[in-house]
Scaffold this motif. Structure first.
Motif, mmCIF file in Angstrom:
data_model
loop_
_atom_site.group_PDB
_atom_site.id
_atom_site.type_symbol
_atom_site.label_atom_id
_atom_site.label_comp_id
_atom_site.label_asym_id
_atom_site.label_seq_id
_atom_site.Cartn_x
_atom_site.Cartn_y
_atom_site.Cartn_z
ATOM 1 N N LEU A 68 0.847 -1.186 0.000
ATOM 2 C CA LEU A 68 0.000 0.000 0.000
ATOM 3 C C LEU A 68 0.882 1.235 0.000
ATOM 4 C CD1 LEU A 68 -2.777 -0.889 2.627
ATOM 5 C CD2 LEU A 68 -2.903 -1.085 0.132
ATOM 6 N N MET A 69 0.379 2.308 -0.605
ATOM 7 C CA MET A 69 1.072 3.587 -0.559
ATOM 8 C C MET A 69 0.494 4.403 0.591
ATOM 9 S SD MET A 69 1.423 4.501 -4.638
ATOM 10 C CE MET A 69 -0.252 4.028 -5.067
ATOM 11 N N GLU A 70 1.355 4.745 1.536
ATOM 12 C CA GLU A 70 0.929 5.549 2.678
ATOM 13 C C GLU A 70 1.079 7.023 2.309
ATOM 14 O OE1 GLU A 70 1.716 4.500 7.048
ATOM 15 O OE2 GLU A 70 3.129 6.140 6.644
ATOM 16 N N CYS A 71 -0.044 7.712 2.200
ATOM 17 C CA CYS A 71 -0.057 9.103 1.734
ATOM 18 C C CYS A 71 -0.334 10.044 2.905
ATOM 19 C CB CYS A 71 -1.135 9.296 0.667
ATOM 20 S SG CYS A 71 -1.058 8.120 -0.702
ATOM 21 N N GLY A 94 -0.280 16.086 6.734
ATOM 22 C CA GLY A 94 -0.213 15.396 8.013
ATOM 23 C C GLY A 94 -1.247 14.308 8.211
ATOM 24 N N ALA A 95 -2.349 14.343 7.466
ATOM 25 C CA ALA A 95 -3.392 13.318 7.592
ATOM 26 C C ALA A 95 -2.998 12.094 6.764
ATOM 27 C CB ALA A 95 -4.738 13.860 7.127
ATOM 28 N N ILE A 96 -3.102 10.898 7.356
ATOM 29 C CA ILE A 96 -2.673 9.667 6.689
ATOM 30 C C ILE A 96 -3.843 9.005 5.969
ATOM 31 C CG2 ILE A 96 -1.689 7.371 6.989
ATOM 32 C CD1 ILE A 96 0.287 9.613 7.403
ATOM 33 N N GLU A 97 -3.597 8.612 4.730
ATOM 34 C CA GLU A 97 -4.572 7.879 3.926
ATOM 35 C C GLU A 97 -3.802 6.857 3.095
ATOM 36 O OE1 GLU A 97 -8.385 9.046 1.048
ATOM 37 O OE2 GLU A 97 -7.204 10.592 2.051
ATOM 38 N N TYR A 98 -4.414 5.710 2.852
ATOM 39 C CA TYR A 98 -3.731 4.648 2.116
ATOM 40 C C TYR A 98 -4.304 4.501 0.713
ATOM 41 C CZ TYR A 98 -1.638 3.365 6.554
ATOM 42 O OH TYR A 98 -0.927 3.392 7.733
ATOM 43 N N ALA A 99 -3.407 4.304 -0.254
ATOM 44 C CA ALA A 99 -3.806 4.088 -1.641
ATOM 45 C C ALA A 99 -3.315 2.720 -2.095
ATOM 46 C CB ALA A 99 -3.222 5.176 -2.544
ATOM 47 N N GLN A 116 11.233 3.564 -10.439
ATOM 48 C CA GLN A 116 10.672 2.724 -9.389
ATOM 49 C C GLN A 116 11.328 3.146 -8.075
ATOM 50 O OE1 GLN A 116 11.302 -1.274 -11.176
ATOM 51 N NE2 GLN A 116 9.070 -1.404 -11.209
ATOM 52 N N ILE A 117 10.513 3.586 -7.123
ATOM 53 C CA ILE A 117 11.028 4.261 -5.930
ATOM 54 C C ILE A 117 10.348 3.730 -4.667
ATOM 55 C CG2 ILE A 117 11.468 6.339 -7.285
ATOM 56 C CD1 ILE A 117 8.966 7.531 -5.804
ATOM 57 N N ARG A 118 10.822 4.248 -3.514
ATOM 58 C CA ARG A 118 10.237 3.875 -2.230
ATOM 59 C C ARG A 118 9.499 5.024 -1.559
ATOM 60 N NH1 ARG A 118 11.780 -1.108 -0.875
ATOM 61 N NH2 ARG A 118 13.675 -1.982 -1.816
ATOM 62 N N GLU A 119 9.908 6.267 -1.841
ATOM 63 C CA GLU A 119 9.207 7.391 -1.228
ATOM 64 C C GLU A 119 9.436 8.666 -2.025
ATOM 65 O OE1 GLU A 119 10.722 7.761 2.718
ATOM 66 O OE2 GLU A 119 12.682 8.523 2.084
ATOM 67 N N VAL A 135 4.592 10.468 0.284
ATOM 68 C CA VAL A 135 4.133 9.113 -0.020
ATOM 69 C C VAL A 135 5.277 8.124 0.177
ATOM 70 C CG1 VAL A 135 3.050 7.606 -1.729
ATOM 71 C CG2 VAL A 135 2.554 10.063 -1.743
ATOM 72 N N SER A 136 4.996 7.041 0.879
ATOM 73 C CA SER A 136 5.987 5.973 1.052
ATOM 74 C C SER A 136 5.298 4.633 0.834
ATOM 75 C CB SER A 136 6.631 6.031 2.433
ATOM 76 O OG SER A 136 5.652 5.912 3.452
ATOM 77 N N ILE A 137 6.044 3.679 0.303
ATOM 78 C CA ILE A 137 5.486 2.351 0.058
ATOM 79 C C ILE A 137 5.581 1.532 1.333
ATOM 80 C CG2 ILE A 137 7.629 1.283 -0.739
ATOM 81 C CD1 ILE A 137 4.193 0.773 -2.402
#
Length: 355
Positions: free
Chosen positions: A181-184, A188-193, A312-315, A340-342
């Motif tokens: 999942l991508m943590e967005c 400051g508010a966290i949402e997952y994509a 292709q990246i991690r953040e 965004v971080s994976i």
């Protein structure tokens, strides 16, 4: 642990069983490998009991968006309920009435073994289900699945399961598999994509497409062409894996799946379980270049164009001088900054067995 021979169905048929939903037979049992994983071997259970408890779904909570897509999702949900019941799996249908309902149900349905939380709708419905599940403690999370019933089903198109019936069958013949999942972080508010997150034309085009829902899935192409006509770009402070790539961009988009919109192969090398996200960056160009790249989305050749940067990246992190529109799995958000971080293997998705 007792098992009922009458109510237990194969959900991961071995080589000897080719039909989904086929009852356990002596032939099937004999085909089970003699080497049983340590966690089961330590419990000194038989090969037969190992097989029958391996990946069995007994109950499904089906969360459907009746207004998603262009068909009748309530009728489709009833078809799904009957289909699963005919294969020995009980199914409870939850129909959303407002945005956020799917998130609340996914977060609050009691955790039970051999239970699946399944969305029926588009990427937006699945986005809510995943974010509801991520509100739970890690030990209380249940596997999730998706039956396509919306106009945007990019992730399922990636899997070749765009038809509802094939998705239902894959649930019976599947197993829980970890996905990234991508943590967005939006101001400051966290949402997952689970599918895509983007800025610039990626977001404004999606927002435009939402106002054209009467066109069905074709609205994504129409919105893209309108965005090319406007040819907007903005300055963005972009940091990718610690490197400063600030410039004037048309779009910045990260994907966890290959397809977006209606069959647009935006990230041809993306995988949902490789611990990476595929980042596409397009700096300011003219309309002719944008049109050429748009045509290349059909087969993924756009990434070979020198105008496109594809990594292709991690953040990564994007900062803008004013509040901007963002696209998170097709949902529209506004913020000045997004980081965004994976997150590798963060959630179990019920997927077809890997061959």
């Amino acid at each position: 642990m007792k098992s009922s021979h009458k109510n237990t169905f194969l959900t991961t048929p071995p080589r000897a069983c080719s039909l989904i939903g086929k009852r356990v037979t002596q032939t099937a049992i004999k085909s089970i490998p003699k080497s049983i994983p340590g966690e089961w071997r330590s419990r000194k259970i038989s090969r037969k009991r190992f097989f029958m408890h391996r990946h069995v779904i007994q109950h499904i909570h089906l969360i459907t968006n009746p207004k998603g897509g262009v068909g009748d999702n309530l009728a489709l949900a009833e078809q799904a309920r009957k289909f699963f019941f005919s294969h020995g799996v009980s199914c409870e249908v939850h129909s959303t009435a407002a945005p956020g309902d799917a998130t609340q149900w996914s977060a609050e349905i009691p955790q039970k073994p051999q239970t699946l939380i399944c969305a029926m709708g588009g990427d937006g419905t699945m986005h809510e289900v995943i974010n509801g599940m991520m509100q739970r403690e890690a030990t209380l999370r249940m596997p999730v699945a998706l039956i396509p019933g919306g106009t945007g089903n990019s992730f399922m198109e990636d899997l070749g399961l765009i038809h509802p019936r094939s998705a239902m069958e894959s649930i019976l013949g599947g197993s829980p598999q970890p996905i990234d999942l991508m943590e967005c972080g939006l101001d400051g508010a966290i949402e997952y994509a689970f599918n895509v997150c983007g800025w610039g034309m990626m977001a404004s085009g999606n927002q435009r497409a939402e106002s054209m829902r009467w066109m069905g899935r074709s609205r994504y192409h129409a919105a893209g062409l309108l965005e090319i006509m406007h040819c907007r770009s903005n300055h963005a402070q972009l940091e990718v894996d610690g490197k400063d790539l600030s410039a004037e961009y048309h779009l910045i988009a990260a994907s966890n799946s290959r397809v977006v919109g209606k069959g647009m192969l935006m990230s041809p090398h993306a995988k949902h379980d490789d611990g990476l996200m595929d980042l596409l960056m397009l700096k300011k160009k003219g309309r002719r270049t944008l049109m050429r790249l748009f045509k290349g989305l059909a087969n993924g050749t756009h990434i070979q164009d020198p105008s496109v940067e594809y990594q292709q990246i991690r953040e990564f992190r994007v900062r803008t001088p004013q509040s901007n529109c963002w696209n998170i799995d097709g949902e529209v958000r506004r913020a000045n900054e997004m980081s965004v971080s994976i997150r590798s293997g963060l959630l179990n998705w019920w997927l077809p067995e890997k061959r």
